[in-house]
Design a protein around this motif. Structure first.
Motif, PDB file in Angstrom:
ATOM      1  N   ILE A  48      40.163  18.642  39.810  1.00 28.55           N
ATOM      2  CA  ILE A  48      40.327  17.197  39.916  1.00 28.55           C
ATOM      3  C   ILE A  48      39.033  16.539  39.473  1.00 28.55           C
ATOM      4  CG2 ILE A  48      40.737  15.248  41.453  1.00 28.55           C
ATOM      5  CD1 ILE A  48      42.356  17.107  43.215  1.00 28.55           C
ATOM      6  N   GLY A  49      39.180  15.531  38.607  1.00 24.86           N
ATOM      7  CA  GLY A  49      37.995  14.824  38.137  1.00 24.86           C
ATOM      8  C   GLY A  49      37.168  15.686  37.195  1.00 24.86           C
ATOM      9  N   SER A  50      35.929  15.305  37.020  1.00 23.20           N
ATOM     10  CA  SER A  50      35.078  16.014  36.071  1.00 23.20           C
ATOM     11  C   SER A  50      34.199  17.062  36.730  1.00 23.20           C
ATOM     12  CB  SER A  50      34.200  15.003  35.324  1.00 23.20           C
ATOM     13  OG  SER A  50      33.438  14.270  36.268  1.00 23.20           O
ATOM     14  N   ASN A  51      34.362  17.284  38.026  1.00 24.52           N
ATOM     15  CA  ASN A  51      33.526  18.236  38.746  1.00 24.52           C
ATOM     16  C   ASN A  51      34.116  19.643  38.652  1.00 24.52           C
ATOM     17  OD1 ASN A  51      32.006  19.700  40.563  1.00 24.52           O
ATOM     18  ND2 ASN A  51      32.158  18.208  42.207  1.00 24.52           N
ATOM     19  N   PRO A  52      33.428  20.579  37.971  1.00 20.41           N
ATOM     20  CA  PRO A  52      33.970  21.937  37.839  1.00 20.41           C
ATOM     21  C   PRO A  52      34.019  22.701  39.162  1.00 20.41           C
ATOM     22  CG  PRO A  52      31.768  21.816  36.888  1.00 20.41           C
ATOM     23  CD  PRO A  52      32.155  20.425  37.275  1.00 20.41           C
ATOM     24  N   ASP A  53      33.283  22.235  40.171  1.00 19.45           N
ATOM     25  CA  ASP A  53      33.295  22.900  41.474  1.00 19.45           C
ATOM     26  C   ASP A  53      34.602  22.702  42.225  1.00 19.45           C
ATOM     27  OD1 ASP A  53      30.697  23.769  41.030  1.00 19.45           O
ATOM     28  OD2 ASP A  53      29.808  22.035  42.042  1.00 19.45           O
ATOM     29  N   THR A  54      35.469  21.832  41.750  1.00 15.91           N
ATOM     30  CA  THR A  54      36.740  21.586  42.427  1.00 15.91           C
ATOM     31  C   THR A  54      37.822  22.580  42.017  1.00 15.91           C
ATOM     32  OG1 THR A  54      37.586  20.069  40.742  1.00 15.91           O
ATOM     33  CG2 THR A  54      36.256  19.113  42.532  1.00 15.91           C
ATOM     34  N   GLU A  55      37.543  23.443  41.043  1.00 15.36           N
ATOM     35  CA  GLU A  55      38.588  24.331  40.534  1.00 15.36           C
ATOM     36  C   GLU A  55      39.037  25.334  41.588  1.00 15.36           C
ATOM     37  OE1 GLU A  55      38.857  25.835  36.340  1.00 15.36           O
ATOM     38  OE2 GLU A  55      38.455  27.730  37.374  1.00 15.36           O
ATOM     39  N   LYS A  56      40.353  25.408  41.755  1.00 18.89           N
ATOM     40  CA  LYS A  56      40.986  26.389  42.638  1.00 18.89           C
ATOM     41  C   LYS A  56      42.053  27.109  41.835  1.00 18.89           C
ATOM     42  CE  LYS A  56      40.044  23.704  46.759  1.00 18.89           C
ATOM     43  NZ  LYS A  56      40.538  23.157  48.007  1.00 18.89           N
ATOM     44  N   ARG A  57      42.445  28.290  42.295  1.00 17.95           N
ATOM     45  CA  ARG A  57      43.334  29.129  41.509  1.00 17.95           C
ATOM     46  C   ARG A  57      44.494  29.659  42.349  1.00 17.95           C
ATOM     47  NH1 ARG A  57      41.851  34.832  38.530  1.00 17.95           N
ATOM     48  NH2 ARG A  57      44.010  35.400  38.454  1.00 17.95           N
ATOM     49  N   THR A  58      45.651  29.744  41.721  1.00 23.39           N
ATOM     50  CA  THR A  58      46.811  30.355  42.382  1.00 23.39           C
ATOM     51  C   THR A  58      46.698  31.873  42.280  1.00 23.39           C
ATOM     52  OG1 THR A  58      48.188  30.523  40.406  1.00 23.39           O
ATOM     53  CG2 THR A  58      48.319  28.456  41.655  1.00 23.39           C
ATOM     54  N   PRO A  59      47.447  32.597  43.107  1.00 23.23           N
ATOM     55  CA  PRO A  59      47.585  34.032  42.863  1.00 23.23           C
ATOM     56  C   PRO A  59      48.323  34.244  41.532  1.00 23.23           C
ATOM     57  CG  PRO A  59      48.400  33.431  45.043  1.00 23.23           C
ATOM     58  CD  PRO A  59      48.135  32.158  44.308  1.00 23.23           C
ATOM     59  N   THR A  60      48.217  35.412  40.975  1.00 26.25           N
ATOM     60  CA  THR A  60      48.894  35.726  39.715  1.00 26.25           C
ATOM     61  C   THR A  60      50.327  36.155  39.995  1.00 26.25           C
ATOM     62  OG1 THR A  60      46.802  36.413  38.741  1.00 26.25           O
ATOM     63  CG2 THR A  60      48.799  37.182  37.645  1.00 26.25           C
ATOM     64  N   ASP A  61      51.274  35.522  39.294  1.00 26.80           N
ATOM     65  CA  ASP A  61      52.671  35.938  39.379  1.00 26.80           C
ATOM     66  C   ASP A  61      52.853  37.113  38.422  1.00 26.80           C
ATOM     67  OD1 ASP A  61      55.479  36.010  38.150  1.00 26.80           O
ATOM     68  OD2 ASP A  61      55.781  34.797  39.945  1.00 26.80           O
ATOM     69  N   THR A  62      53.234  38.266  38.943  1.00 29.18           N
ATOM     70  CA  THR A  62      53.352  39.472  38.118  1.00 29.18           C
ATOM     71  C   THR A  62      54.790  39.784  37.723  1.00 29.18           C
ATOM     72  OG1 THR A  62      53.460  40.857  40.102  1.00 29.18           O
ATOM     73  CG2 THR A  62      51.276  40.508  39.106  1.00 29.18           C
ATOM     74  N   HIS A  63      55.750  38.956  38.135  1.00 28.93           N
ATOM     75  CA  HIS A  63      57.157  39.286  37.885  1.00 28.93           C
ATOM     76  C   HIS A  63      57.884  38.275  37.008  1.00 28.93           C
ATOM     77  CE1 HIS A  63      56.762  42.461  40.794  1.00 28.93           C
ATOM     78  NE2 HIS A  63      56.312  41.593  41.689  1.00 28.93           N
ATOM     79  N   GLY A  64      57.518  37.007  37.074  1.00 29.27           N
ATOM     80  CA  GLY A  64      58.292  35.961  36.412  1.00 29.27           C
ATOM     81  C   GLY A  64      58.098  35.843  34.914  1.00 29.27           C
ATOM     82  N   GLU A  65      57.024  36.436  34.381  1.00 29.34           N
ATOM     83  CA  GLU A  65      56.682  36.349  32.963  1.00 29.34           C
ATOM     84  C   GLU A  65      56.649  34.906  32.483  1.00 29.34           C
ATOM     85  OE1 GLU A  65      57.660  39.464  30.307  1.00 29.34           O
ATOM     86  OE2 GLU A  65      58.712  40.576  31.863  1.00 29.34           O
ATOM     87  N   ILE A  66      57.564  34.471  31.616  1.00 25.66           N
ATOM     88  CA  ILE A  66      57.498  33.098  31.091  1.00 25.66           C
ATOM     89  C   ILE A  66      58.050  32.069  32.077  1.00 25.66           C
ATOM     90  CG2 ILE A  66      57.562  33.853  28.677  1.00 25.66           C
ATOM     91  CD1 ILE A  66      60.511  32.865  28.607  1.00 25.66           C
ATOM     92  N   ASN A  67      58.538  32.544  33.227  1.00 21.69           N
ATOM     93  CA  ASN A  67      59.054  31.673  34.288  1.00 21.69           C
ATOM     94  C   ASN A  67      58.382  32.021  35.627  1.00 21.69           C
ATOM     95  OD1 ASN A  67      61.130  30.319  32.656  1.00 21.69           O
ATOM     96  ND2 ASN A  67      62.030  32.356  32.574  1.00 21.69           N
ATOM     97  N   PRO A  68      57.064  31.852  35.727  1.00 20.73           N
ATOM     98  CA  PRO A  68      56.364  32.249  36.960  1.00 20.73           C
ATOM     99  C   PRO A  68      56.682  31.307  38.126  1.00 20.73           C
ATOM    100  CG  PRO A  68      54.860  31.092  35.508  1.00 20.73           C
ATOM    101  CD  PRO A  68      56.144  31.277  34.734  1.00 20.73           C
ATOM    102  N   ALA A  69      56.564  31.839  39.327  1.00 20.39           N
ATOM    103  CA  ALA A  69      56.721  31.045  40.550  1.00 20.39           C
ATOM    104  C   ALA A  69      55.575  31.392  41.493  1.00 20.39           C
ATOM    105  CB  ALA A  69      58.062  31.352  41.203  1.00 20.39           C
ATOM    106  N   TRP A  70      54.952  30.367  42.063  1.00 20.44           N
ATOM    107  CA  TRP A  70      53.827  30.593  42.966  1.00 20.44           C
ATOM    108  C   TRP A  70      54.103  30.049  44.365  1.00 20.44           C
ATOM    109  CZ3 TRP A  70      53.071  27.964  38.272  1.00 20.44           C
ATOM    110  CH2 TRP A  70      52.551  28.756  37.245  1.00 20.44           C
ATOM    111  N   ASN A  71      54.606  28.835  44.453  1.00 22.21           N
ATOM    112  CA  ASN A  71      54.779  28.137  45.723  1.00 22.21           C
ATOM    113  C   ASN A  71      53.481  28.220  46.539  1.00 22.21           C
ATOM    114  OD1 ASN A  71      56.407  26.472  47.241  1.00 22.21           O
ATOM    115  ND2 ASN A  71      57.113  28.142  48.550  1.00 22.21           N
ATOM    116  N   PHE A  72      52.385  27.847  45.890  1.00 23.03           N
ATOM    117  CA  PHE A  72      51.035  27.986  46.447  1.00 23.03           C
ATOM    118  C   PHE A  72      50.398  26.613  46.624  1.00 23.03           C
ATOM    119  CE2 PHE A  72      46.454  28.757  46.041  1.00 23.03           C
ATOM    120  CZ  PHE A  72      46.290  29.747  47.006  1.00 23.03           C
TER     121      PHE A  72
END
Length: 155
Positions: free
Chosen positions: A33-57
């Protein structure tokens, strides 16, 4: 300082560009969010959905009130395919925090959105689905904020 809580839940993506022709796509998203790189958060990796990933994270932030008053502060969601030689970029979604707030405000501060995934200036392939919620405005002393909500960021 006036702040608000902002929670975003990345639900899924559909029909993404297959950037990995020989092996399965394993997709994750990075949110900032915004220009602050410290705000970056990441979802877990979806290993099953391929081109249709689902996280619900879900991810939580505390944002300054000014972020929803001016169109300059952007929510940026970038999608990547995990690889051993480095993650491969799939595409991204950009929208202003002000637009999100104005859309959600009549509905009690929350909404579910579908945005096209952009790659480059004109290309798009796939949709990203996410929900979000804005909390009530609170006035917080900067020192108290730093001490009490270490897991939240932005204000």
């Amino acid at each position: 300082m006036d702040c608000r809580r902002f929670e975003i839940t990345l639900i899924s993506a559909s029909d993404l560009d297959d950037v990995r022709k020989l092996f399965k796509m394993k997709v994750h998203a990075r949110v900032s969010i915004g220009s602050n790189p410290d705000t970056e958060k990441r979802t877990p990796t979806d290993t099953h959905g391929e081109i249709n990933p689902a996280w619900n994270f879900s991810m939580k932030y505390t944002i300054s009130e000014s972020m929803i008053q001016y169109p300059n502060d952007m929510l940026v969601i970038k999608l990547y395919c995990q690889r051993k030689l480095g993650d491969r970029y799939i595409g991204e979604v950009h929208t202003s925090m002000k637009e999100l707030y104005e859309y959600a405000y009549p509905n009690g501060g929350s909404a579910v959105m579908n945005y096209p995934v952009q790659k480059g200036s004109a290309q798009s392939q796939g949709l990203l689905r996410f929900s979000y919620r804005f909390g009530e405005k609170v006035t917080v002393d900067k020192l108290v904020l730093a001490e009490t909500i270490a897991g939240w960021s932005m204000c």
